[in-house]
Design an enzyme around this catalytic site. Structure first.
Site, PDB file in Angstrom:
ATOM      1  N   TYR A 166     -13.934   9.683 -12.595  1.00 38.95           N
ATOM      2  CA  TYR A 166     -13.652  11.048 -12.115  1.00 38.95           C
ATOM      3  C   TYR A 166     -12.223  11.123 -11.575  1.00 38.95           C
ATOM      4  O   TYR A 166     -11.449  12.014 -11.963  1.00 38.95           O
ATOM      5  CB  TYR A 166     -14.663  11.436 -11.029  1.00 38.95           C
ATOM      6  CG  TYR A 166     -14.302  12.691 -10.266  1.00 38.95           C
ATOM      7  CD1 TYR A 166     -14.506  13.956 -10.822  1.00 38.95           C
ATOM      8  CD2 TYR A 166     -13.753  12.617  -8.981  1.00 38.95           C
ATOM      9  CE1 TYR A 166     -14.171  15.113 -10.121  1.00 38.95           C
ATOM     10  CE2 TYR A 166     -13.415  13.767  -8.275  1.00 38.95           C
ATOM     11  CZ  TYR A 166     -13.629  15.009  -8.847  1.00 38.95           C
ATOM     12  OH  TYR A 166     -13.287  16.152  -8.150  1.00 38.95           O
ATOM     13  N   THR A 177     -17.686  17.407 -12.006  1.00 39.71           N
ATOM     14  CA  THR A 177     -17.600  16.977 -10.608  1.00 39.71           C
ATOM     15  C   THR A 177     -18.670  15.941 -10.209  1.00 39.71           C
ATOM     16  O   THR A 177     -18.766  15.596  -9.036  1.00 39.71           O
ATOM     17  CB  THR A 177     -17.703  18.193  -9.660  1.00 39.71           C
ATOM     18  OG1 THR A 177     -18.893  18.918  -9.974  1.00 39.71           O
ATOM     19  CG2 THR A 177     -16.503  19.099  -9.782  1.00 39.71           C
TER      20      THR A 177
HETATM   21  N1  LIG Z   1     -16.505  19.301  -4.460  1.00 40.91           N
HETATM   22  C1  LIG Z   1     -15.585  18.589  -3.845  1.00 40.91           C
HETATM   23  O1  LIG Z   1     -15.864  17.926  -2.841  1.00 40.91           O
HETATM   24  C2  LIG Z   1     -14.159  18.586  -4.345  1.00 40.91           C
HETATM   25  C3  LIG Z   1     -13.188  17.883  -3.621  1.00 40.91           C
HETATM   26  C4  LIG Z   1     -11.874  17.908  -4.073  1.00 40.91           C
HETATM   27  C5  LIG Z   1     -11.549  18.607  -5.216  1.00 40.91           C
HETATM   28  N2  LIG Z   1     -12.518  19.243  -5.909  1.00 40.91           N
HETATM   29  C6  LIG Z   1     -12.145  19.969  -7.125  1.00 40.91           C
HETATM   30  O2  LIG Z   1     -12.260  21.346  -6.821  1.00 40.91           O
HETATM   31  C7  LIG Z   1     -12.652  22.059  -7.993  1.00 40.91           C
HETATM   32  C8  LIG Z   1     -13.859  22.906  -7.690  1.00 40.91           C
HETATM   33  O3  LIG Z   1     -14.903  22.068  -7.240  1.00 40.91           O
HETATM   34  P1  LIG Z   1     -16.327  22.642  -6.827  1.00 40.91           P
HETATM   35  O4  LIG Z   1     -16.816  21.826  -5.694  1.00 40.91           O
HETATM   36  O5  LIG Z   1     -16.273  24.127  -6.721  1.00 40.91           O
HETATM   37  O6  LIG Z   1     -17.145  22.211  -8.108  1.00 40.91           O
HETATM   38  P2  LIG Z   1     -18.572  22.701  -8.606  1.00 40.91           P
HETATM   39  O7  LIG Z   1     -19.273  23.505  -7.560  1.00 40.91           O
HETATM   40  O8  LIG Z   1     -19.225  21.494  -9.171  1.00 40.91           O
HETATM   41  O9  LIG Z   1     -18.179  23.698  -9.767  1.00 40.91           O
HETATM   42  C9  LIG Z   1     -17.640  23.243 -10.976  1.00 40.91           C
HETATM   43  C10 LIG Z   1     -17.983  24.254 -12.013  1.00 40.91           C
HETATM   44  O10 LIG Z   1     -17.476  23.781 -13.260  1.00 40.91           O
HETATM   45  C11 LIG Z   1     -18.409  24.156 -14.228  1.00 40.91           C
HETATM   46  N3  LIG Z   1     -18.381  23.335 -15.411  1.00 40.91           N
HETATM   47  C12 LIG Z   1     -18.640  22.011 -15.515  1.00 40.91           C
HETATM   48  N4  LIG Z   1     -18.600  21.633 -16.810  1.00 40.91           N
HETATM   49  C13 LIG Z   1     -18.319  22.748 -17.524  1.00 40.91           C
HETATM   50  C14 LIG Z   1     -18.155  23.013 -18.896  1.00 40.91           C
HETATM   51  N5  LIG Z   1     -18.266  22.041 -19.808  1.00 40.91           N
HETATM   52  N6  LIG Z   1     -17.859  24.269 -19.281  1.00 40.91           N
HETATM   53  C15 LIG Z   1     -17.755  25.271 -18.389  1.00 40.91           C
HETATM   54  N7  LIG Z   1     -17.903  25.091 -17.055  1.00 40.91           N
HETATM   55  C16 LIG Z   1     -18.189  23.840 -16.641  1.00 40.91           C
HETATM   56  C17 LIG Z   1     -19.763  23.978 -13.581  1.00 40.91           C
HETATM   57  O11 LIG Z   1     -20.670  24.762 -14.279  1.00 40.91           O
HETATM   58  P3  LIG Z   1     -22.238  24.487 -14.181  1.00 40.91           P
HETATM   59  O12 LIG Z   1     -22.620  25.047 -12.848  1.00 40.91           O
HETATM   60  O13 LIG Z   1     -22.776  25.267 -15.330  1.00 40.91           O
HETATM   61  O14 LIG Z   1     -22.423  23.016 -14.310  1.00 40.91           O
HETATM   62  C18 LIG Z   1     -19.493  24.459 -12.161  1.00 40.91           C
HETATM   63  O15 LIG Z   1     -19.812  25.815 -12.001  1.00 40.91           O
HETATM   64  C19 LIG Z   1     -12.849  21.007  -9.071  1.00 40.91           C
HETATM   65  O16 LIG Z   1     -11.672  20.900  -9.826  1.00 40.91           O
HETATM   66  C20 LIG Z   1     -13.052  19.726  -8.305  1.00 40.91           C
HETATM   67  O17 LIG Z   1     -12.637  18.601  -9.049  1.00 40.91           O
HETATM   68  C21 LIG Z   1     -13.813  19.268  -5.495  1.00 40.91           C
END
Ligand SMILES: NC(=O)c1ccc[n+]([C@@H]2O[C@H](COP(=O)([O-])OP(=O)(O)OC[C@H]3O[C@@H](n4cnc5c(N)ncnc54)[C@H](OP(=O)(O)O)[C@@H]3O)[C@@H](O)[C@H]2O)c1
Length: 295
Positions: A129, A64
């Site tokens: 991304y 992300t």
């Molecule tokens: N944040 C936004 O504004 C937003 C907007 C639209 C859509 N989304 C989508 O919504 C979903 C959830 O987003 P979020 O905001 O909850 O994201 P987040 O808080 O960044 O959480 C993503 C998680 O993925 C884990 N991750 C990353 N690389 C990894 C790997 N190689 N192996 C295992 N785990 C891994 C991270 O682990 P670590 O903590 O260990 O790095 C983190 O816990 C994602 O698909 C994102 O693309 C997000």
């Protein structure tokens, strides 16, 4: 329908949205974080899904770091697309539903007339991304039972997750003037509301692609002003353009998502973004009294 006697595997369980699903699902959730398996090694995914035999996989794990992705495109693509292809294959084998969380960033084109994007509208992702997330959608669609949910501007993971909201609060504790972009329109959304909506979609056996965001639309500048208004910080939030801000990765100028398809469930739109923000900031109030910097 969500069966009560089979587990639901949630990836990205340490992230904002994944953590929220794990909390809402309680004992039924198997929350997997990086320690459980690494999404950059898609080979480990099939083994994990075979081990847990889930009825549903909710894939919240993702690369992300939007700006960093410009310099790590391969890792970003592996986590956001190749891992999803592995989940799709594993879910097909286990007859499980794959829920893939995607993003408003797939809409990177400037529309002639800004009108909320529908699920059927053509995508135009800009930046690594955004492109990888669209590839992730395409990979998820290969699963016979899939639900792809595009959402936007997630926040609400608590003080240990630095989303836009926590960033603004931290800056607001230190400064009286900030400059925040005012030429990107979208709908920041609270993880609790998005997760609840995804569970409603699963309960109703919905499949395919859905847009799920809080109601209304705003700019990051207006969102920041509303944050400071609610918490009572006196911070002047001046406008800055996306071009002036000059982030490494491009951002959509207009990525408001139309949620009419979600609303056919009959439960109406999600709460307005101002309502969602106010609820979240209420939960942070005890921490804000101490100062977010020190928590
Ligand atoms: N944040 C936004 O504004 C937003 C907007 C639209 C859509 N989304 C989508 O919504 C979903 C959830 O987003 P979020 O905001 O909850 O994201 P987040 O808080 O960044 O959480 C993503 C998680 O993925 C884990 N991750 C990353 N690389 C990894 C790997 N190689 N192996 C295992 N785990 C891994 C991270 O682990 P670590 O903590 O260990 O790095 C983190 O816990 C994602 O698909 C994102 O693309 C997000």
């Amino acid at each position: 329908m969500i069966k009560s006697d089979a587990p639901i595997l949630v990836t990205g369980a340490a992230g904002q949205l994944g953590k929220t699903f794990v909390r809402m699902l309680g004992d039924q959730a198997i929350g997997c974080d990086r320690a459980e398996f690494d999404l950059s090694s898609p080979d480990s995914i099939l083994a994990a899904v075979r081990r847990y035999r889930p009825q549903i996989v909710i894939n919240c794990g993702a690369y992300t770091a939007v700006d960093k992705a410009e310099t790590e495109p391969e890792l970003c693509e592996t986590i956001n697309a190749a891992a999803v292809a592995a989940f799709a294959q594993a879910c097909e084998e286990q007859d499980a539903v794959l829920v893939q969380i995607s993003t408003d960033y797939v809409f990177g084109a400037q529309p002639e007339v800004p009108t909320p994007w529908q699920e059927s509208d053509a995508t135009a992702p800009q930046g690594q991304y955004a492109k990888s997330k669209l590839h992730g959608e395409q990979a998820a669609a290969a699963a016979p039972k899939h639900l792809i949910v595009r959402t936007c501007g997630l926040y609400g993971g608590g003080p240990n997750h630095v989303s836009f909201v926590e960033k603004m609060l931290q800056l607001g504790e230190q400064r009286t003037h900030l400059r925040v972009v005012d030429d990107q329109r979208c709908t920041p959304s609270l993880v609790d509301d998005v997760a609840a909506a995804v569970l409603q979609l699963l309960e109703s056996d919905s499949r395919g692609l859905f847009h799920v965001v809080n109601d209304g639309e705003t700019t990051w500048n207006e969102f920041a002003q509303e944050i400071f208004r609610i918490v009572g910080y006196e911070v002047q939030v001046d406008p800055i353009s996306t071009a002036e801000f000059n982030a490494p990765a491009p951002r959509p100028s207009y990525s408001v998502l139309d949620t009419a398809k979600f609303q056919t469930l009959g439960k109406g739109p999600l709460p307005h973004w101002k309502d969602a923000l106010s609820r979240y900031l209420t939960t942070l109030r005890p921490i804000l009294a101490e100062g977010l910097q020190t928590s």
